[in-house]
Design an enzyme around this catalytic site. Structure first.
Site, short mmCIF file in Angstrom:
data_model
loop_
_atom_site.label_atom_id
_atom_site.label_comp_id
_atom_site.label_asym_id
_atom_site.label_seq_id
_atom_site.Cartn_x
_atom_site.Cartn_y
_atom_site.Cartn_z
N HIS A 17 -8.36 1.21 -3.87
CA HIS A 17 -9.30 1.04 -2.77
C HIS A 17 -9.96 2.40 -2.51
O HIS A 17 -9.31 3.30 -1.98
CB HIS A 17 -8.50 0.55 -1.55
CG HIS A 17 -9.28 0.43 -0.29
ND1 HIS A 17 -8.68 0.28 0.94
CD2 HIS A 17 -10.63 0.41 -0.06
CE1 HIS A 17 -9.62 0.18 1.87
NE2 HIS A 17 -10.79 0.27 1.30
N ASP A 38 -6.66 -6.01 4.70
CA ASP A 38 -6.01 -4.71 4.64
C ASP A 38 -6.05 -4.07 6.02
O ASP A 38 -7.13 -3.81 6.56
CB ASP A 38 -6.78 -3.85 3.61
CG ASP A 38 -6.19 -2.47 3.40
OD1 ASP A 38 -5.13 -2.17 3.97
OD2 ASP A 38 -6.82 -1.70 2.64
N HIS A 75 -1.35 -1.46 -4.20
CA HIS A 75 -2.59 -1.04 -3.54
C HIS A 75 -2.59 0.49 -3.38
O HIS A 75 -1.68 1.07 -2.78
CB HIS A 75 -2.69 -1.72 -2.18
CG HIS A 75 -3.98 -1.51 -1.47
ND1 HIS A 75 -5.14 -2.21 -1.79
CD2 HIS A 75 -4.32 -0.70 -0.45
CE1 HIS A 75 -6.12 -1.83 -0.98
NE2 HIS A 75 -5.66 -0.92 -0.16
N MET A 82 -11.72 -5.46 5.67
CA MET A 82 -10.82 -4.58 6.39
C MET A 82 -10.47 -5.17 7.76
O MET A 82 -11.36 -5.60 8.49
CB MET A 82 -11.45 -3.19 6.58
CG MET A 82 -11.66 -2.39 5.30
SD MET A 82 -10.15 -2.09 4.36
CE MET A 82 -9.14 -1.18 5.56
N SER A 88 0.85 -1.20 0.00
CA SER A 88 0.00 0.00 0.00
C SER A 88 0.88 1.24 0.00
O SER A 88 1.63 1.48 0.96
CB SER A 88 -0.89 0.01 1.25
OG SER A 88 -1.38 1.33 1.45
N ASP A 91 -4.59 3.64 -1.97
CA ASP A 91 -5.63 4.03 -1.01
C ASP A 91 -6.13 5.43 -1.30
O ASP A 91 -5.38 6.40 -1.19
CB ASP A 91 -5.06 3.98 0.42
CG ASP A 91 -4.99 2.57 0.94
OD1 ASP A 91 -6.01 1.85 0.85
OD2 ASP A 91 -3.92 2.16 1.44
N MET A 137 -12.02 4.66 -0.63
CA MET A 137 -12.68 4.98 0.65
C MET A 137 -13.37 6.31 0.45
O MET A 137 -12.90 7.36 0.88
CB MET A 137 -11.62 5.01 1.76
CG MET A 137 -11.08 3.62 2.08
SD MET A 137 -9.55 3.67 3.04
CE MET A 137 -8.36 3.78 1.71
N MET A 140 -8.72 8.32 -0.23
CA MET A 140 -9.54 8.77 0.90
C MET A 140 -10.10 10.15 0.61
O MET A 140 -9.36 11.04 0.19
CB MET A 140 -8.69 8.83 2.16
CG MET A 140 -8.04 7.51 2.51
SD MET A 140 -7.00 7.70 3.95
CE MET A 140 -6.47 6.00 4.18
C1 DX5 Z 1 -6.34 1.89 5.73
C2 DX5 Z 1 -5.88 1.59 4.31
C3 DX5 Z 1 -4.78 0.61 4.27
C4 DX5 Z 1 -3.52 1.07 4.92
C5 DX5 Z 1 -2.88 -0.12 5.54
O1 DX5 Z 1 -7.31 2.84 5.69
O2 DX5 Z 1 -6.95 1.08 3.56
O3 DX5 Z 1 -4.53 0.14 2.95
O4 DX5 Z 1 -2.62 1.67 4.04
O5 DX5 Z 1 -1.80 0.32 6.24
P1 DX5 Z 1 -1.01 -0.59 7.26
O6 DX5 Z 1 -0.50 -1.77 6.49
O7 DX5 Z 1 0.04 0.33 7.75
O8 DX5 Z 1 -2.00 -1.01 8.34
ZN ZN Z 2 -6.53 0.01 1.54
#
Ligand code: DX5
Ligand code: ZN
Length: 228
Positions: free
Chosen positions: A74, A182, A41, A144, A17, A43, A76, A45
């Site tokens: 991903h 994740d 991956h 998750m 990620s 992320d 979010m 947000m």
């Molecule tokens: C959390 C994200 C993850 C995050 C995981 O909101 O969706 O993908 O980057 O990070 P680690 O591996 O540090 O828990």
């Molecule tokens: Zn993620």
């Protein structure tokens, strides 16, 4: 795997990620772990679905020339439907939307019709029943193992019964669905998630916050293979 191919469903994959990488040198960070990356991956947000903001389609587009790996985005986001096309045209290979935002059937249809690989995500406190009706419509189920929004949180072992239930159902229904976890994935939690039935392992801090990210990713892969 051919270029940007997701690979065979159900096989073990490591998905670093980039949230945990230094955004000032993202391209170099991604290149440095390439040999141990199956999927990258990404992320996304929106500061609304989760209390944090990260990156969007322009970063996917900028990163695309530096990697031939499958980009696993991903989302979010409260309103992912408005951005699927932008992600696709920027170079996303798969997009995962959260079941909690609603309108799931039409979001999955839209993602599919754009030619994306289709994922559905569930927060730690969302029951398997919420995603079960969609198993025939998705390629990836993301369960998750932390509440989304931030990297570096502690793994929630209490999600494992849901991962086991998902694996049982995916196998029983003979659907072609990867099960991804994740949040808080590291060498100590990899055996637990693999044993529960997850096959795509997302890891941020346990790769990018280590002195040699490539070695850290390799260690995760070895831990996963040992527990398979
Ligand atoms: C959390 C994200 C993850 C995050 C995981 O909101 O969706 O993908 O980057 O990070 P680690 O591996 O540090 O828990
Ligand atoms: Zn993620």
């Amino acid at each position: 795997m051919t270029l940007r191919d997701a690979g065979p469903v159900g096989t073990l994959r490591i998905a670093p990620s980039i949230l945990a990488a230094d955004f000032g040198e993202l391209a170099q960070s991604v290149e440095a772990i390439d040999a141990q990356t199956d999927w990258l991956h990404v992320d996304v947000m929106d500061g609304h679905f989760v209390p944090n903001v990260s990156i969007g389609p322009p970063v996917v587009r900028s990163l695309r020339p530096y990697s031939t790996r499958f980009f696993d985005c991903h989302l979010m986001m409260t309103n992912p439907g408005s951005y699927l096309e932008a992600f696709k045209s920027s170079g996303a290979d798969g997009c995962t939307v959260h079941v909690e935002v609603g309108g799931t059937a039409s979001l999955l249809r839209d993602a599919r019709s754009l030619g994306l690989r289709v994922g559905l995500a569930a927060n730690p406190d969302t029951p398997f029943d919420a995603v079960a009706p969609f198993l025939g419509d998705i390629d990836l189920l993301l369960l998750m193992t932390v509440f989304p929004g931030f990297g570096g949180q502690s793994f929630m072992a209490e999600v494992m019964p849901k991962v086991k239930e998902a694996r049982r159902e995916v196998d029983a229904q003979h659907v072609e669905v990867d099960i991804e976890v994740d949040g808080g994935i590291d060498v100590s939690t990899v055996p637990v998630v693999v044993e529960a039935g997850a096959n795509v392992l997302v890891a941020g801090s346990s790769i990018f916050s280590r002195p040699v990210p490539l070695d850290a990713a390799r260690a995760l892969r070895e831990a996963a293979h040992l527990s398979h």
